[in-house]
Design a protein around this motif. Structure first.
Motif, mmCIF file in Angstrom:
data_model
loop_
_atom_site.group_PDB
_atom_site.id
_atom_site.type_symbol
_atom_site.label_atom_id
_atom_site.label_comp_id
_atom_site.label_asym_id
_atom_site.label_seq_id
_atom_site.Cartn_x
_atom_site.Cartn_y
_atom_site.Cartn_z
ATOM 1 N N THR A 74 4.985 -7.345 1.640
ATOM 2 C CA THR A 74 3.615 -6.083 1.188
ATOM 3 C C THR A 74 2.772 -6.771 0.355
ATOM 4 O OG1 THR A 74 5.564 -4.418 -0.262
ATOM 5 C CG2 THR A 74 2.876 -4.201 -0.947
ATOM 6 N N VAL A 75 3.030 -8.133 -0.142
ATOM 7 C CA VAL A 75 1.670 -8.745 -0.264
ATOM 8 C C VAL A 75 0.754 -9.623 1.199
ATOM 9 C CG1 VAL A 75 1.432 -11.247 -1.486
ATOM 10 C CG2 VAL A 75 3.053 -9.403 -2.491
ATOM 11 N N ALA A 76 2.442 -10.124 2.043
ATOM 12 C CA ALA A 76 1.663 -10.426 3.069
ATOM 13 C C ALA A 76 0.700 -9.523 3.571
ATOM 14 C CB ALA A 76 3.068 -10.650 4.719
ATOM 15 N N TRP A 77 0.928 -8.285 4.039
ATOM 16 C CA TRP A 77 0.407 -6.744 4.596
ATOM 17 C C TRP A 77 -1.338 -7.098 4.103
ATOM 18 C CZ3 TRP A 77 -2.671 -2.868 2.569
ATOM 19 C CH2 TRP A 77 -2.516 -2.030 3.306
ATOM 20 N N ALA A 78 -1.972 -6.912 2.486
ATOM 21 C CA ALA A 78 -2.704 -7.040 1.648
ATOM 22 C C ALA A 78 -3.253 -8.363 2.284
ATOM 23 C CB ALA A 78 -2.021 -7.009 0.082
ATOM 24 N N GLN A 90 -13.057 2.342 -1.609
ATOM 25 C CA GLN A 90 -13.255 1.548 -2.883
ATOM 26 C C GLN A 90 -11.548 0.657 -2.746
ATOM 27 O OE1 GLN A 90 -13.919 3.515 -5.982
ATOM 28 N NE2 GLN A 90 -15.303 5.182 -4.531
ATOM 29 N N ASP A 91 -11.735 0.147 -4.299
ATOM 30 C CA ASP A 91 -11.104 -1.290 -3.962
ATOM 31 C C ASP A 91 -9.754 -0.978 -4.168
ATOM 32 O OD1 ASP A 91 -13.430 -2.710 -3.681
ATOM 33 O OD2 ASP A 91 -13.722 -3.679 -6.342
ATOM 34 N N TRP A 92 -9.931 0.183 -5.106
ATOM 35 C CA TRP A 92 -8.157 0.963 -5.427
ATOM 36 C C TRP A 92 -6.906 1.343 -4.111
ATOM 37 C CZ3 TRP A 92 -7.081 6.126 -4.189
ATOM 38 C CH2 TRP A 92 -8.924 6.475 -3.987
ATOM 39 N N ILE A 93 -7.788 1.739 -2.883
ATOM 40 C CA ILE A 93 -7.062 2.000 -1.404
ATOM 41 C C ILE A 93 -6.199 1.645 -1.510
ATOM 42 C CG2 ILE A 93 -7.808 2.919 0.305
ATOM 43 C CD1 ILE A 93 -10.873 4.201 -0.436
ATOM 44 N N LEU A 94 -6.735 0.325 -1.090
ATOM 45 C CA LEU A 94 -5.708 -1.097 -0.381
ATOM 46 C C LEU A 94 -4.389 -1.270 -1.125
ATOM 47 C CD1 LEU A 94 -5.127 -3.826 1.070
ATOM 48 C CD2 LEU A 94 -6.560 -4.871 -0.693
ATOM 49 N N PHE A 95 -4.222 -0.679 -3.357
ATOM 50 C CA PHE A 95 -3.255 -1.393 -4.019
ATOM 51 C C PHE A 95 -2.803 -0.183 -3.465
ATOM 52 C CE2 PHE A 95 -6.755 -3.926 -6.179
ATOM 53 C CZ PHE A 95 -6.007 -4.853 -6.303
ATOM 54 N N ILE A 96 -2.770 1.449 -3.177
ATOM 55 C CA ILE A 96 -2.286 2.345 -2.876
ATOM 56 C C ILE A 96 -1.832 2.443 -1.629
ATOM 57 C CG2 ILE A 96 -2.497 5.148 -2.115
ATOM 58 C CD1 ILE A 96 -2.745 4.544 -5.164
ATOM 59 N N ASN A 97 -2.392 1.943 -0.260
ATOM 60 C CA ASN A 97 -1.954 1.614 0.869
ATOM 61 C C ASN A 97 -0.951 0.743 0.586
ATOM 62 O OD1 ASN A 97 -3.466 3.580 2.412
ATOM 63 N ND2 ASN A 97 -5.316 1.602 2.454
ATOM 64 N N ALA A 98 -1.174 -0.594 -0.202
ATOM 65 C CA ALA A 98 -0.143 -1.449 -0.374
ATOM 66 C C ALA A 98 1.229 -0.853 -1.028
ATOM 67 C CB ALA A 98 -0.392 -2.619 -1.355
ATOM 68 N N CYS A 103 7.412 1.381 -0.666
ATOM 69 C CA CYS A 103 8.252 2.184 -0.460
ATOM 70 C C CYS A 103 8.692 2.450 0.596
ATOM 71 C CB CYS A 103 7.586 3.227 -0.938
ATOM 72 S SG CYS A 103 6.399 3.852 -2.790
ATOM 73 N N CYS A 104 8.438 2.572 1.832
ATOM 74 C CA CYS A 104 8.202 2.667 3.149
ATOM 75 C C CYS A 104 10.005 0.877 3.435
ATOM 76 C CB CYS A 104 7.853 2.057 4.086
ATOM 77 S SG CYS A 104 6.417 4.224 3.979
ATOM 78 N N PHE A 105 10.013 -0.198 3.137
ATOM 79 C CA PHE A 105 9.987 -1.139 2.651
ATOM 80 C C PHE A 105 11.543 -1.325 2.469
ATOM 81 C CE2 PHE A 105 6.257 -3.959 4.251
ATOM 82 C CZ PHE A 105 6.247 -3.801 5.093
#
Length: 204
Positions: A74-78, A90-98, A103-105
């Motif tokens: 997850t960190v590597a993808w972000a 919005q900056d929080w969208i990145l955290f929601i996607n992460a 959850c998928c992982f």
């Protein structure tokens, strides 16, 4: 302890030999996927490739290693998403996607762990019911892999997961009925009648 109670510990336990090398291989694979993700840009999704290090870590190193690799993925993808220049309104969208990817992982880790436990169950049952199983010719007990002797019913229940229900077969039921009838009448059943009652084909 039954078979199903022993499975999770046996399935999640990983051998210590070669463990650092496996960790290194998983981390190198994760780094390659992250670099590929960053180089291809955010318009090309390589999300499924992150499942490779997650699956390898879970399979070869155990459940908790799979959880750790999921967090690292997850960190590597972000990082790759930010490096590729992807901007959000919005900056929080990145955290929601992460979080969604995490959850998928984790779901992949649970699924792989379940498959590993079922595979271990089948392998242990095959070992218990194939090949040579020591059996006593006097008491008919069977010897398990742990060296303890068990009755056939206990062996089936512990190693095969079967529930043996007490029930009399037709031959034993007829013999028990004949003995009960003899005790009630106090007379001995003729030999010919007793032999005919004991033969299964006579009552077919």
């Amino acid at each position: 302890m039954s078979l199903n109670q022993r499975l999770p510990q046996a399935a999640t336990a990983a051998p210590d030999r070669g463990r650092p090398g496996r960790w290194g291989a998983v981390l190198v694979l994760l780094a390659l996927v992250a670099v590929l993700d960053a180089e291809t840009g955010y318009e090309v999704s390589v999300f499924l490739l992150y499942m490779l290090p997650v699956a390898a870590g879970t399979h070869y190193l155990g459940k908790w290693a799979g959880v750790a690799v999921s967090l690292l993925s997850t960190v590597a993808w972000a990082w790759a998403d930010h490096w590729s220049g992807h901007t959000y309104s919005q900056d929080w969208i990145l955290f929601i996607n992460a979080l969604n990817r995490l959850c998928c992982f984790l779901l992949a880790v649970v699924a792989i762990q379940y498959v590993e436990e079922r595979r271990a169950a089948v392998a242990e049952r095959l070992r218990a019911f194939t090949g040579e199983v020591p059996g006593c010719t006097q008491c008919q007990r069977l010897c398990g892999e742990d060296g303890h002797w068990r009755s056939p019913a206990a062996y089936l229940g512990e190693f095969g997961g079967a529930q043996v229900l007490p029930k009399a077969c037709p031959d034993c039921a007829r013999r028990a009925y004949a003995r009960a009838a003899y005790r009630e009448t106090g007379q001995e059943t003729p030999v010919a009648d007793r032999d005919a009652a004991a033969r299964p084909e006579a009552h077919a």
